[in-house]
Motif scaffolding. Structure first.
Motif, PDB file in Angstrom:
ATOM      1  N   VAL A  43       0.841  -1.198   0.000  1.00 49.85           N
ATOM      2  CA  VAL A  43       0.000   0.000   0.000  1.00 49.85           C
ATOM      3  C   VAL A  43       0.882   1.258   0.000  1.00 49.85           C
ATOM      4  N   GLU A  44       1.915   1.275   0.822  1.00 47.47           N
ATOM      5  CA  GLU A  44       2.810   2.434   0.866  1.00 47.47           C
ATOM      6  C   GLU A  44       3.513   2.638  -0.477  1.00 47.47           C
ATOM      7  N   ALA A  45       4.031   1.569  -1.057  1.00 40.99           N
ATOM      8  CA  ALA A  45       4.735   1.687  -2.341  1.00 40.99           C
ATOM      9  C   ALA A  45       3.804   2.222  -3.422  1.00 40.99           C
ATOM     10  N   ASP A  46       2.571   1.737  -3.437  1.00 38.24           N
ATOM     11  CA  ASP A  46       1.597   2.203  -4.427  1.00 38.24           C
ATOM     12  C   ASP A  46       1.285   3.688  -4.219  1.00 38.24           C
ATOM     13  N   PHE A  47       1.146   4.121  -2.962  1.00 43.79           N
ATOM     14  CA  PHE A  47       0.892   5.535  -2.692  1.00 43.79           C
ATOM     15  C   PHE A  47       2.095   6.407  -3.009  1.00 43.79           C
ATOM     16  N   LEU A  48       3.301   5.906  -2.795  1.00 43.30           N
ATOM     17  CA  LEU A  48       4.488   6.691  -3.157  1.00 43.30           C
ATOM     18  C   LEU A  48       4.448   7.064  -4.633  1.00 43.30           C
ATOM     19  N   VAL A  49       3.949   6.163  -5.452  1.00 41.04           N
ATOM     20  CA  VAL A  49       3.868   6.391  -6.893  1.00 41.04           C
ATOM     21  C   VAL A  49       2.588   7.159  -7.250  1.00 41.04           C
ATOM     22  N   ASN A  50       1.457   6.740  -6.695  1.00 39.57           N
ATOM     23  CA  ASN A  50       0.177   7.356  -7.062  1.00 39.57           C
ATOM     24  C   ASN A  50       0.074   8.817  -6.666  1.00 39.57           C
ATOM     25  N   ALA A  51       0.687   9.198  -5.555  1.00 37.58           N
ATOM     26  CA  ALA A  51       0.615  10.602  -5.141  1.00 37.58           C
ATOM     27  C   ALA A  51       1.140  11.512  -6.247  1.00 37.58           C
ATOM     28  N   TRP A  52       2.205  11.084  -6.895  1.00 32.35           N
ATOM     29  CA  TRP A  52       2.773  11.865  -7.992  1.00 32.35           C
ATOM     30  C   TRP A  52       1.962  11.696  -9.275  1.00 32.35           C
ATOM     31  N   GLU A  53       1.713  10.442  -9.657  1.00 29.35           N
ATOM     32  CA  GLU A  53       1.024  10.174 -10.923  1.00 29.35           C
ATOM     33  C   GLU A  53      -0.393  10.759 -10.953  1.00 29.35           C
ATOM     34  N   ASP A  54      -1.053  10.777  -9.790  1.00 21.77           N
ATOM     35  CA  ASP A  54      -2.425  11.290  -9.723  1.00 21.77           C
ATOM     36  C   ASP A  54      -2.487  12.775  -9.397  1.00 21.77           C
ATOM     37  N   GLY A  55      -1.339  13.400  -9.174  1.00 22.79           N
ATOM     38  CA  GLY A  55      -1.310  14.831  -8.871  1.00 22.79           C
ATOM     39  C   GLY A  55      -2.109  15.183  -7.624  1.00 22.79           C
ATOM     40  N   MET A  56      -1.916  14.416  -6.568  1.00 25.44           N
ATOM     41  CA  MET A  56      -2.671  14.640  -5.331  1.00 25.44           C
ATOM     42  C   MET A  56      -2.386  16.030  -4.760  1.00 25.44           C
ATOM     43  N   SER A  57      -3.431  16.630  -4.211  1.00 28.09           N
ATOM     44  CA  SER A  57      -3.291  17.949  -3.583  1.00 28.09           C
ATOM     45  C   SER A  57      -2.447  17.830  -2.315  1.00 28.09           C
ATOM     46  N   ARG A  58      -1.962  18.962  -1.854  1.00 28.71           N
ATOM     47  CA  ARG A  58      -1.177  19.002  -0.623  1.00 28.71           C
ATOM     48  C   ARG A  58      -1.981  18.436   0.552  1.00 28.71           C
ATOM     49  N   GLU A  59      -3.244  18.800   0.624  1.00 27.24           N
ATOM     50  CA  GLU A  59      -4.106  18.310   1.699  1.00 27.24           C
ATOM     51  C   GLU A  59      -4.269  16.790   1.617  1.00 27.24           C
ATOM     52  N   ALA A  60      -4.481  16.264   0.422  1.00 28.36           N
ATOM     53  CA  ALA A  60      -4.625  14.812   0.241  1.00 28.36           C
ATOM     54  C   ALA A  60      -3.330  14.095   0.617  1.00 28.36           C
ATOM     55  N   VAL A  61      -2.195  14.670   0.219  1.00 27.64           N
ATOM     56  CA  VAL A  61      -0.898  14.082   0.541  1.00 27.64           C
ATOM     57  C   VAL A  61      -0.705  14.007   2.057  1.00 27.64           C
ATOM     58  N   GLU A  62      -1.016  15.082   2.756  1.00 30.81           N
ATOM     59  CA  GLU A  62      -0.868  15.097   4.212  1.00 30.81           C
ATOM     60  C   GLU A  62      -1.799  14.077   4.865  1.00 30.81           C
ATOM     61  N   ASN A  63      -2.992  13.951   4.342  1.00 25.77           N
ATOM     62  CA  ASN A  63      -3.962  12.993   4.873  1.00 25.77           C
ATOM     63  C   ASN A  63      -3.477  11.556   4.670  1.00 25.77           C
ATOM     64  N   VAL A  64      -2.955  11.262   3.489  1.00 24.63           N
ATOM     65  CA  VAL A  64      -2.418   9.931   3.204  1.00 24.63           C
ATOM     66  C   VAL A  64      -1.265   9.629   4.152  1.00 24.63           C
ATOM     67  N   ARG A  65      -0.387  10.565   4.348  1.00 20.69           N
ATOM     68  CA  ARG A  65       0.762  10.363   5.246  1.00 20.69           C
ATOM     69  C   ARG A  65       0.294   9.994   6.648  1.00 20.69           C
ATOM     70  N   LYS A  66      -0.710  10.715   7.154  1.00 20.52           N
ATOM     71  CA  LYS A  66      -1.201  10.470   8.509  1.00 20.52           C
ATOM     72  C   LYS A  66      -1.952   9.148   8.630  1.00 20.52           C
ATOM     73  N   LYS A  67      -2.757   8.832   7.645  1.00 17.66           N
ATOM     74  CA  LYS A  67      -3.661   7.684   7.760  1.00 17.66           C
ATOM     75  C   LYS A  67      -3.088   6.365   7.256  1.00 17.66           C
ATOM     76  N   ILE A  68      -2.136   6.403   6.342  1.00 19.73           N
ATOM     77  CA  ILE A  68      -1.697   5.180   5.658  1.00 19.73           C
ATOM     78  C   ILE A  68      -0.298   4.733   6.067  1.00 19.73           C
ATOM     79  N   PHE A  69       0.649   5.636   6.107  1.00 17.57           N
ATOM     80  CA  PHE A  69       2.051   5.246   6.253  1.00 17.57           C
ATOM     81  C   PHE A  69       2.397   4.842   7.681  1.00 17.57           C
ATOM     82  N   ALA A  70       3.124   3.716   7.800  1.00 19.88           N
ATOM     83  CA  ALA A  70       3.486   3.192   9.113  1.00 19.88           C
ATOM     84  C   ALA A  70       4.942   2.733   9.197  1.00 19.88           C
ATOM     85  N   THR A  71       5.566   2.381   8.068  1.00 23.70           N
ATOM     86  CA  THR A  71       6.949   1.911   8.127  1.00 23.70           C
ATOM     87  C   THR A  71       7.899   3.104   8.126  1.00 23.70           C
TER      88      THR A  71
END
Length: 162
Positions: free
Chosen positions: A122-150
């Protein structure tokens, strides 16, 4: 040829003429491989993780054909049987194939992430999707808080996006 290279070759054939999909899974594979190595997965978990990273989006073609959508829920539904067919001819145990297919069938489900391989995929996919999907700053911060654990995933994410 080692097994992961065989999987990559089969996936490149599967997505022949679609550089976007090929480059996506190659990036997810590399981030997943790196995170798995840094957290110290054992060899079997690392092999399952790396393979899942390569095949995680294998359900997109069938989803687009059947539902005219590449939505994650359709990928999770359509991907596992296709992944199982692709992996059956390679050097994987039934248990490895079952776990890889389970990961493919859950890689867009972000609640109750259990298992290091699942978390890292999930983390690896988000590392790529955040860029490829052009996620907003707010979405990026939300993903960092809710998804990333390693630790390595967090470090990579923050280095790129924060």
């Amino acid at each position: 040829m080692n097994t992961i290279n065989s999987v990559i070759e089969k996936m490149m054939d599967y997505y022949k003429g679609d550089p976007k999909r090929i480059q996506h899974f190659m990036k997810v594979y590399q981030f997943g491989k790196l995170i798995g190595e840094e957290v110290g997965l054992d060899a079997r978990k690392q092999r399952v993780l790396e393979t899942a990273c390569v095949v995680h989006d294998i359900g997109i073609k069938a989803s687009e054909e059947k539902y005219h959508s590449s939505a994650g829920n359709y990928q999770e539904l359509e991907g596992p049987p296709i992944a199982r067919d692709l992996l059956a001819s390679l050097d994987y145990s039934p248990e490895e194939i079952d776990r890889i297919c389970w990961l493919v069938g859950h890689h867009h489900t972000y609640k109750n992430i259990e298992g290091e391989d699942y978390q890292i995929l999930v983390e690896a996919d988000f590392l790529v999707n955040a860029w490829e999907d052009g996620m907003s700053r707010e979405a990026v911060e939300n993903v960092r808080k809710k998804i990333f654990a390693t630790s390595p995933g967090i470090r990579m994410f923050e280095t790129m996006y924060m």
